[in-house]
Design a protein around this motif. Structure first.
Motif, PDB file in Angstrom:
ATOM      1  N   UNK A  24       0.788  -1.230   0.000  1.00  0.00           N
ATOM      2  CA  UNK A  24       0.000   0.000   0.000  1.00  0.00           C
ATOM      3  C   UNK A  24       0.817   1.275   0.000  1.00  0.00           C
ATOM      4  N   UNK A  25       2.139   1.159  -0.062  1.00  0.00           N
ATOM      5  CA  UNK A  25       2.955   2.373  -0.095  1.00  0.00           C
ATOM      6  C   UNK A  25       2.938   3.000  -1.485  1.00  0.00           C
ATOM      7  N   UNK A  26       3.199   4.306  -1.514  1.00  0.00           N
ATOM      8  CA  UNK A  26       3.374   5.026  -2.776  1.00  0.00           C
ATOM      9  C   UNK A  26       4.770   5.635  -2.723  1.00  0.00           C
ATOM     10  N   UNK A  59      -2.065  12.154 -10.318  1.00  0.00           N
ATOM     11  CA  UNK A  59      -3.321  12.085  -9.564  1.00  0.00           C
ATOM     12  C   UNK A  59      -3.951  10.703  -9.705  1.00  0.00           C
ATOM     13  N   UNK A  60      -3.868  10.186 -10.936  1.00  0.00           N
ATOM     14  CA  UNK A  60      -4.399   8.847 -11.185  1.00  0.00           C
ATOM     15  C   UNK A  60      -3.707   7.817 -10.301  1.00  0.00           C
ATOM     16  N   UNK A  61      -2.364   7.895 -10.255  1.00  0.00           N
ATOM     17  CA  UNK A  61      -1.614   6.940  -9.445  1.00  0.00           C
ATOM     18  C   UNK A  61      -2.015   7.044  -7.974  1.00  0.00           C
ATOM     19  N   UNK A  62      -2.172   8.263  -7.519  1.00  0.00           N
ATOM     20  CA  UNK A  62      -2.547   8.452  -6.107  1.00  0.00           C
ATOM     21  C   UNK A  62      -3.890   7.797  -5.820  1.00  0.00           C
ATOM     22  N   UNK A  87      -1.955   2.548 -20.825  1.00  0.00           N
ATOM     23  CA  UNK A  87      -0.944   1.664 -20.237  1.00  0.00           C
ATOM     24  C   UNK A  87      -1.209   1.451 -18.751  1.00  0.00           C
ATOM     25  N   UNK A  88      -1.669   2.501 -18.059  1.00  0.00           N
ATOM     26  CA  UNK A  88      -1.969   2.360 -16.629  1.00  0.00           C
ATOM     27  C   UNK A  88      -3.165   1.415 -16.444  1.00  0.00           C
TER      28      UNK A  88
END
Ligand SMILES: Nc1ncnc2c1ncn2[C@@H]1O[C@H](COP(=O)(O)OP(=O)(O)O)[C@@H](O)[C@H]1O
Ligand SMILES: [Mg+2]
Lengths: 237, 413
Positions: A31-33, A182-185, A151-152
Motif C-alpha cells: 500500500x505504499x506510494x 493524480x491517477x496513481x494516487x 498503459x496504466x
C-alpha cells in the motif's frame, strides 16, 4: 511486500563489467506510494526491472510477497508478472496493431479470461481513465497522456499487488504529468503498492516516500513534504 | 490444442499485419503455383507426344518388303522381295517369345466402300485376328475378326466408329448389315474404336486376309507382317531385328547386310527412345521443381526470421505482462502454419486452375500437349514441406525471442 537485501547487479558488455546495484537494502510495505529518484545512470531502471522480474540480479535476495524471486522458471516468472505486477513504461509500450481496449485486455488473455469478458472489463478500466470513447482507437491515434492512461489501465486490469512505473511522465507535458500522478494516487488509495521511478522533483513530491539512489546504493530517504503536511494536518485536527 | 481464443488472437494479429502476412504467404503460394505449372506442363507435353504413339501397341514391329541393293550369289541388285503366307507361318514357328502376329495383303483398286446409298473412302486392312492387339483396335460393339473367319474365308468386316458415323446415317446398328467393298458385300460383325489423335486410325475397315487374298486375286501374297514380342530391352530388340533380317535373307536369297531388301519399323525402339528422352525432361523438371521449392523454403525462412525480429519488442511487451515463452512460440508458429497452409492452398488452386484453362484451350488433337494432369500427392507433399520448413524456420528465432529477458526485448532501439 517487497524486501531487498544486499542486492547486486552488474551488466557485462564484452570485457567490461558495469557494477550498477551495489548491495541495496530496501523494504516497501503493502500500500505504499514510493518514488525512486536519482541522476541518470544511477541504476533506477535497473532496480525497477529487477523488481518487475523483467531482469535477473546477481547477489543478495529479493522477496516479493514473502516469496524469494530467484532461479525462477520462465513459466513461474510469467505467472508472477501476470498476477502480482503491473508495469508502466516511459515509452508506453502499447502493441501498435491493437486498439486501446485490446491493449488493456491483453494481461487477462494470458490469464485465460474469455475475449468477451476481458473486453468488458477493459472497457470499465478505460472508463475510469476517462477514455471510454477512445476504446477502439489505435495507439497512434492517441495523445501521449492518453497512451499512458491506457498503459496504466493495462497495468491495473489484472489487479496486481504492485504497479511499477519507469518514468511514466517522462514523455508527457507537465499538466498531463500531474494528471497521471493524480491517477496513481487514486489507484494507490485502493491499496495497490506503487513504485515510480522519476528524476523530476515535482513528480516525486506527489508520492509519500522518496528514495534517492546514488552509485548503486540508497543514499537517502525522505518522507515526502506532502505526506508530512498530511500527517501534520491530521495531527492538528 | 484447439483454443478458439488463441485462434482469434492469431487471426487478429494476421489481419492487422497484412503486408507481413502477404509476404510470407506469397513465397509459399508462388512456390506451389510454379511447381504445379511446371509438373503439369511437363506431364502435358509428355502425354501430348506420347499420344502420337498410342495408335499401335508400344512393342509392335512391322516388316515391309523392299528391293535388293546388293548383289548376292550372282543375283543382280534390284530384285523385288515378295512376302507370302509362308513368311507368316515361318515367323510364327521361329519366334519363341512371339506375342501377336498378323500379315496384311493390300487390295489393289479403289478403296470406296458403300452402304446402301452412302459412300466413303476408308482404309481397307486385311488382317489376322491378332491385329486387334497390335493396332489396339478394340471392338466396342460385336467382335473382331476371328480364326474361323480366316479358316472359312468369311466375307465379314469390322469397321471403325468413324466409318459407322459416315455410312450409317440412318441410325441403324451396323452389326449384321452388309457393306460393299469393290461391289462385293461384307457382313459387318463388329465396330471398333481407338484412343488416338489420328482420325485415320478410326476410319478403317478390317476384313480377314484369307478372304481378301481369295476374292481380290492375292494368291498367297502378303504385303507386310506386323508382330509384337514380349518386353525387350533396346539391345535385345536390336538383336531381334538382326535375327529377323537374317531369317528373311536366308529365305529370300539376299545379303543380310542389305538394308534395302526389307524394312523393319520397330515401335519398341521408338518408344524406348522417347521414354529415355522424357526421363531426361522429367529429371530436368524435377530439378527445377526442387529448386523452386528450395527457393520457397528460403523465402519463407527469411521472412519468418524477419517477422520474429520485427516482433521482438511486441514479444517483450507480451512477456512483461505475463506471456509464457511457450505461448509466445506457439502463437508465432500457429500464425506461420496458418499462413503457409492457406497460401499453399491458394497456390494449389491457382496452379490447378491455370492448368485446366490451358488444357481447355489446347486443341483436342494437339500432338504436343495433352491432359496436363497434376500429381496431387506431389503438390500436397510440397505444400506440407513448405509448411514444415516455415514452421521450423520460425521456431528457432521465435524460441530465441521468447527466451530473451523482457528488458532486452523491450530496449528501445
Ligand atoms: N542492458 C544493459 N547493458 C549494459 N549496460 C546497461 C544496461 N542497462 C543499463 N546499463 C547501464 O547501467 C547503468 C544504469 O542504467 P539505468 O538503470 O538504466 O539507469 P537510470 O534508469 O537510473 O538512468 C547505466 O550506466 C547504463 O548505461
Ligand atoms: Mg532509466
Amino acid at each position: 511486500m517487497i524486501e531487498l537485501k544486499g542486492l547486486h547487479k552488474s551488466y557485462i558488455t564484452g570485457n567490461n563489467k558495469l557494477h550498477v546495484l551495489k548491495g541495496l537494502d530496501l523494504t516497501i510495505e503493502q500500500g505504499e506510494l514510493v518514488s525512486i529518484m536519482g541522476s541518470s545512470g544511477s541504476g533506477k531502471s535497473t532496480l525497477l526491472n529487477v523488481l518487475g522480474i523483467l531482469d535477473s540480479y546477481d547477489k543478495g535476495h529479493y522477496k516479493l510477497n514473502n516469496t524469494l524471486m530467484s532461479n525462477l522458471t520462465e513459466k513461474k516468472a510469467a505467472h508472477y508478472r501476470n498476477n502480482m505486477i503491473g508495469f508502466v513504461f516511459q515509452s508506453f509500450n502499447l502493441i501498435s496493431f491493437k486498439n486501446a481496449m485490446e491493449n488493456v485486455a491483453l494481461p487477462l488473455y494470458y490469464q485465460g479470461v474469455s475475449r468477451k469478458k476481458r473486453n468488458k472489463i477493459a472497457l470499465e478500466y478505460l472508463d475510469r481513465m476517462g477514455l471510454k470513447n477512445w476504446a477502439d482507437h489505435m495507439p497512434n491515434e492517441l495523445s501521449g497522456g492518453q497512451k499512458q492512461r491506457v498503459a496504466i489501465a493495462r497495468s491495473m486490469i489484472s489487479k496486481p499487488k504492485v504497479i511499477l512505473a519507469d518514468e511514466p511522465t517522462g514523455a508527457l507535458d507537465s499538466t498531463t504529468s500531474l494528471e497521471v500522478m493524480d491517477l496513481f494516487r487514486e489507484i494507490n488509495k485502493e491499496g495497490i503498492t506503487i513504485i515510480i521511478v522519476t528524476h523530476e522533483k515535482d513528480i516525486s513530491e506527489r508520492t509519500n516516500r522518496i528514495i534517492y539512489l546514488k552509485d548503486g546504493i540508497i543514499e537517502s530517504e525522505f518522507i515526502s513534504p506532502r505526506k508530512i503536511s498530511e500527517t501534520v494536518g491530521t495531527y492538528r485536527n | 490444442m484447439f483454443d478458439i481464443d488463441k485462434w482469434q488472437e492469431i487471426f487478429s494479429t494476421i489481419q492487422k499485419n497484412k503486408l507481413r502476412t502477404f509476404l510470407t504467404g506469397f513465397s509459399v503460394a508462388w512456390g506451389i503455383f510454379m511447381l504445379i505449372v511446371l509438373l503439369g506442363s511437363g506431364k502435358g507435353l509428355e502425354n501430348g507426344i506420347h499420344s502420337n504413339f498410342d495408335a499401335d501397341a508400344a512393342n509392335s514391329i512391322w516388316i515391309f518388303p523392299g528391293q535388293t541393293s546388293k548383289p548376292y550369289k550372282g543375283i543382280q541388285p534390284g530384285k523385288y522381295v515378295r512376302f507370302t503366307n509362308e513368311d507368316y507361318e515361318r515367323l510364327k514357328r521361329e519366334i519363341d517369345n512371339l506375342e501377336r502376329i498378323s500379315s496384311r495383303y493390300d487390295i489393289r483398286g479403289n478403296d470406296l466402300i458403300s452402304y446402301k446409298n452412302e459412300y466413303g473412302s476408308f482404309g481397307i486392312n486385311t488382317v489376322h485376328p491378332d491385329m486387334e492387339f497390335i493396332e489396339n483396335s478394340f471392338p466396342i460393339k460385336g467382335r473382331f475378326i476371328n480364326n474361323i473367319d480366316i479358316e472359312k474365308s468369311r466375307k465379314v468386316a469390322v469397321i471403325g466408329d468413324l466409318v459407322e458415323e459416315a455410312l450409317f446415317k440412318n441410325g441403324k446398328s451396323p452389326i449384321g448389315e452388309y457393306i460393299k467393298i469393290q461391289g462385293i458385300p461384307f457382313k459387318v460383325v463388329g465396330i471398333y474404336s481407338e484412343n488416338s489423335n489420328n482420325d485415320g486410325e478410326r476410319r478403317r475397315v478390317y476384313i480377314p486376309i484369307s478372304t481378301a487374298q481369295m476374292i481380290f486375286d492375292g494368291g498367297n501374297r502378303i504385303n507386310n507382317i506386323a508382330l509384337s514380342v514380349k518386353d525387350m530391352t533396346i539391345d535385345e530388340s536390336k538383336q531381334f531385328e538382326e535375327r529377323l533380317k537374317a531369317s528373311f535373307a536366308a529365305n529370300h536369297n539376299f545379303d543380310k547386310e542389305d538394308d534395302r531388301a526389307i524394312f523393319i519399323r520397330n515401335n519398341q525402339e521408338n518408344i524406348k527412345e522417347f521414354q529415355n528422352a522424357f526421363q531426361g525432361i522429367r529429371l530436368f523438371i524435377w530439378v527445377i521443381g526442387i529448386g523452386t521449392i528450395i527457393a520457397g523454403i528460403v523465402g519463407v525462412s527469411n521472412i519468418m526470421i524477419i517477422v520474429v525480429k520485427e516482433r521482438t519488442k511486441e514479444i517483450g511487451i507480451r512477456k512483461a505482462i505475463g506471456a509464457t515463452p511457450w505461448s509466445v512460440v506457439s502463437s508465432v508458429l500457429q500464425e506461420s502454419i496458418l499462413i503457409t497452409s492457406f497460401a499453399g492452398y491458394i497456390g494449389l488452386v491457382l496452379g490447378v486452375t491455370l492448368m485446366e484453362i490451358i488444357a481447355k484451350n489446347v486443341p483436342a488433337d494437339s500432338m504436343m500437349f495433352k491432359n496436363p494432369e497434376i500429381d496431387m500427392s506431389v503438390a500436397i507433399s510440397a505444400t506440407i514441406l513448405l509448411i514444415i520448413s516455415g514452421t521450423f524456420a520460425g521456431y528457432i528465432p521465435a524460441r530465441r525471442a521468447a527466451k530473451i529477458k523482457p528488458v532486452v526485448a523491450l530496449r528501445d532501439e
